[in-house]
Enzyme design. Structure first.
Site, PDB file in Angstrom:
ATOM      1  N   GLY A  61      -6.605   6.491 -12.006  1.00 37.85           N
ATOM      2  CA  GLY A  61      -5.945   6.035 -10.777  1.00 37.85           C
ATOM      3  C   GLY A  61      -4.433   6.087 -10.964  1.00 37.85           C
ATOM      4  O   GLY A  61      -3.699   6.647 -10.142  1.00 37.85           O
ATOM      5  N   HIS A  62      -3.964   5.513 -12.080  1.00 35.02           N
ATOM      6  CA  HIS A  62      -2.526   5.546 -12.377  1.00 35.02           C
ATOM      7  C   HIS A  62      -2.049   6.996 -12.497  1.00 35.02           C
ATOM      8  O   HIS A  62      -0.985   7.362 -12.007  1.00 35.02           O
ATOM      9  CB  HIS A  62      -2.226   4.839 -13.706  1.00 35.02           C
TER      10      HIS A  62
ATOM     11  N   ASP B  36      -4.522  -1.331  -4.084  1.00 34.04           N
ATOM     12  CA  ASP B  36      -3.906  -2.644  -3.838  1.00 34.04           C
ATOM     13  C   ASP B  36      -3.206  -2.536  -2.480  1.00 34.04           C
ATOM     14  O   ASP B  36      -1.977  -2.491  -2.402  1.00 34.04           O
ATOM     15  CB  ASP B  36      -2.920  -2.970  -4.954  1.00 34.04           C
TER      16      ASP B  36
HETATM   17  P1  AMP Z   1      -1.347  -1.816 -11.951  1.00 33.46           P
HETATM   18  O1  AMP Z   1      -1.118  -1.241 -13.311  1.00 33.46           O
HETATM   19  O2  AMP Z   1      -2.696  -2.406 -11.758  1.00 33.46           O
HETATM   20  O3  AMP Z   1      -0.223  -2.723 -11.518  1.00 33.46           O
HETATM   21  O4  AMP Z   1      -1.303  -0.599 -10.954  1.00 33.46           O
HETATM   22  C1  AMP Z   1      -0.187   0.248 -10.886  1.00 33.46           C
HETATM   23  C2  AMP Z   1      -0.311   1.123  -9.666  1.00 33.46           C
HETATM   24  O5  AMP Z   1      -1.497   1.909  -9.761  1.00 33.46           O
HETATM   25  C3  AMP Z   1      -0.443   0.309  -8.360  1.00 33.46           C
HETATM   26  O6  AMP Z   1       0.328   0.923  -7.351  1.00 33.46           O
HETATM   27  C4  AMP Z   1      -1.924   0.386  -8.076  1.00 33.46           C
HETATM   28  O7  AMP Z   1      -2.231   0.259  -6.703  1.00 33.46           O
HETATM   29  C5  AMP Z   1      -2.251   1.774  -8.575  1.00 33.46           C
HETATM   30  N1  AMP Z   1      -3.688   1.885  -8.852  1.00 33.46           N
HETATM   31  C6  AMP Z   1      -4.430   1.080  -9.637  1.00 33.46           C
HETATM   32  N2  AMP Z   1      -5.729   1.457  -9.596  1.00 33.46           N
HETATM   33  C7  AMP Z   1      -5.802   2.516  -8.764  1.00 33.46           C
HETATM   34  C8  AMP Z   1      -6.867   3.353  -8.298  1.00 33.46           C
HETATM   35  N3  AMP Z   1      -8.130   3.159  -8.687  1.00 33.46           N
HETATM   36  N4  AMP Z   1      -6.567   4.350  -7.448  1.00 33.46           N
HETATM   37  C9  AMP Z   1      -5.284   4.556  -7.035  1.00 33.46           C
HETATM   38  N5  AMP Z   1      -4.241   3.800  -7.437  1.00 33.46           N
HETATM   39  C10 AMP Z   1      -4.490   2.797  -8.290  1.00 33.46           C
END
Ligand code: AMP
Length: 291
Positions: free
Chosen positions: A37-38, A151
Site C-alpha cells: 500500500g505504501h 485512511d
Molecule cells: P501509515 O504508515 O499507516 O501512516 O500510512 C502512510 C500512508 O500510506 C497513508 O497515507 C495511508 O493512507 C497509506 N496507506 C496505508 N495502507 C494503505 C493501503 N492498504 N492502500 C493504500 N494506501 C495505504
C-alpha cells in the site's frame, strides 16, 4: 537512495538531486512497517514528479493509546530495502526531537471534519496527524503529497488543513491496496494471529456485499446490517459504521442520485483495531481498490 536523519540536511539534499528549481518533488509521509500500500503511493509519487521523498516517522502525538504507540510495528532496515527497490530518491527518518522541538501542537483549522468517526473514537488523533503532516510538509516543501484512501478521513482532514492553512502543495489520494482475500493492507495486520488474520478478510466481504445491495435499504438500515454481519463473526467487533459523502464527510441520511459515498468502518479483531472503507456511487457501484 539518500537517507537523511537531520531536517537541516534535507532541503540541501533535495536541491542537490534536483539541481534546478523547476524539478517537482513528490512526498509520501509514512510511519514505516511498509507494505505494498505504501509502495503504491511511492510509485505514483515517482511517476508524477522528478524526485520522490518518503518519510518514516512513528508520530507519537497521533496515538491516543500509549500502548498502541509502544507496540506499533517498526522495521526500518526492511523499509529501507523496499524503498530502495522501489527507486525512491530520498528517505527522511527524522528524530522525534527534531520534529517536535517543543511538544506544543499548532492550532490548525480542520474544519470540523476531524470530529466524527476516527475523531470521535480516537480523541486528539487528527490534531496529531495534521500537526505532523504540517511540520513534514514545511520541512520537505513538496509540490505534491500522497495519501491513501485507506485512511479516507485522514485524507480529507489533510486536504482541509492544507486549504485552510494556505499550504502550497497538492494533495493526491491513492486507491486502497488489498491482500488477495480483500483485507486492506495495513502495518497493523502483522499483529493479527492466524485465526484473526483469516477472519479479518470478512470486513471487506461484508462491505462489498452491503454496497452491492445498498438500494434495498435506507442508509440507517444498511449501517445496522453491516454492524450485525460484522458482530456475527467469531472474532470481529464493530466499533462504528458510517456512510458519508466523499467530498465533505457529511453523514448520508437518504440516498441521493449521483452521490459519491464511502461506507467507513472501524473494527476490532482481537486486540487489533482495523479501519476500512468502500465506495458506493448511487445507481452505479464499483470497487476502486487494487488486488
Ligand atoms: P501509515 O504508515 O499507516 O501512516 O500510512 C502512510 C500512508 O500510506 C497513508 O497515507 C495511508 O493512507 C497509506 N496507506 C496505508 N495502507 C494503505 C493501503 N492498504 N492502500 C493504500 N494506501 C495505504
Amino acid at each position: 537512495m539518500e537517507i537523511i536523519y537531520n531536517p537541516g540536511f534535507l532541503v540541501e539534499c533535495i536541491n542537490k538531486i534536483t539541481q534546478e528549481g523547476s524539478a517537482k518533488v513528490g512526498f509520501v509521509p509514512t510511519m514505516g512497517a511498509l507494505h505494498n500500500g505504501h509502495l503504491s503511493l511511492a510509485r505514483k509519487a515517482r511517476q508524477e514528479n522528478d524526485i520522490c521523498v518518503v518519510s518514516v516517522f512513528v508520530n507519537p502525538t497521533q496515538f491516543n493509546d500509549k500502548n498502541d504507540f509502544k507496540t506499533y510495528p517498526r522495521s526500518v532496515d526492511n523499509d529501507l530495502k523496499m524503498l530502495q527497490d522501489e527507486g525512491v530518491d530520498v528517505v527522511f527518518i527524522p528524530h522525534e526531537k527534531n520534529v517536535y522541538p517543543t511538544r506544543k501542537l499548532h492550532k490548525l483549522d480542520l474544519g470540523g471534519i476531524d470530529k466524527t468517526m476516527e475523531g470521535e473514537f480516537r480523541p486528539g488523533h487528527f490534531d496529531g496527524v495534521a500537526d505532523v503532516v504540517y511540520r513534514l510538509i514545511n520541512m520537505v516543501k513538496p509540490d505534491r503529497a500522497y495519501f491513501g484512501n485507506k485512511d479516507f478521513q485522514q485524507l480529507k482532514v489533510i486536504e482541509t488543513m492544507v486549504k485552510n492553512e494556505n499550504l502550497d502543495v497538492e494533495i493526491i489520494g491513492v486507491p486502497i491496496v488489498r491482500e488477495p482475500d480483500g483485507l486492506a493492507m495495513s502495518s497493523r495486520n502483522q499483529r493479527l494471529n492466524r485465526k484473526e488474520r483469516k477472519e479479518a478478510a470478512s470486513i471487506y466481504k461484508i462491505l462489498k456485499q452491503a454496497a452491492d445491495v445498498y438500494a434495498s435499504f435506507s442508509p440507517d438500515q444498511l449501517k445496522s446490517e453491516i454492524e450485525r454481519h460484522l458482530n456475527n463473526t467469531n472474532l470481529l467487533e464493530c466499533e462504528y459504521v458510517e456512510i458519508v459523502q466523499e467530498d465533505d464527510l457529511k453523514l448520508v441520511r437518504k440516498w441521493k442520485k449521483g452521490c459519491k459515498m464511502r461506507i467507513c468502518v472501524a473494527v476490532w479483531c482481537g486486540n487489533v483495531r482495523l479501519i476500512d472503507n468502500y465506495r458506493i456511487v448511487t445507481y452505479k457501484n464499483y470497487d476502486d481498490s487494487i488486488k
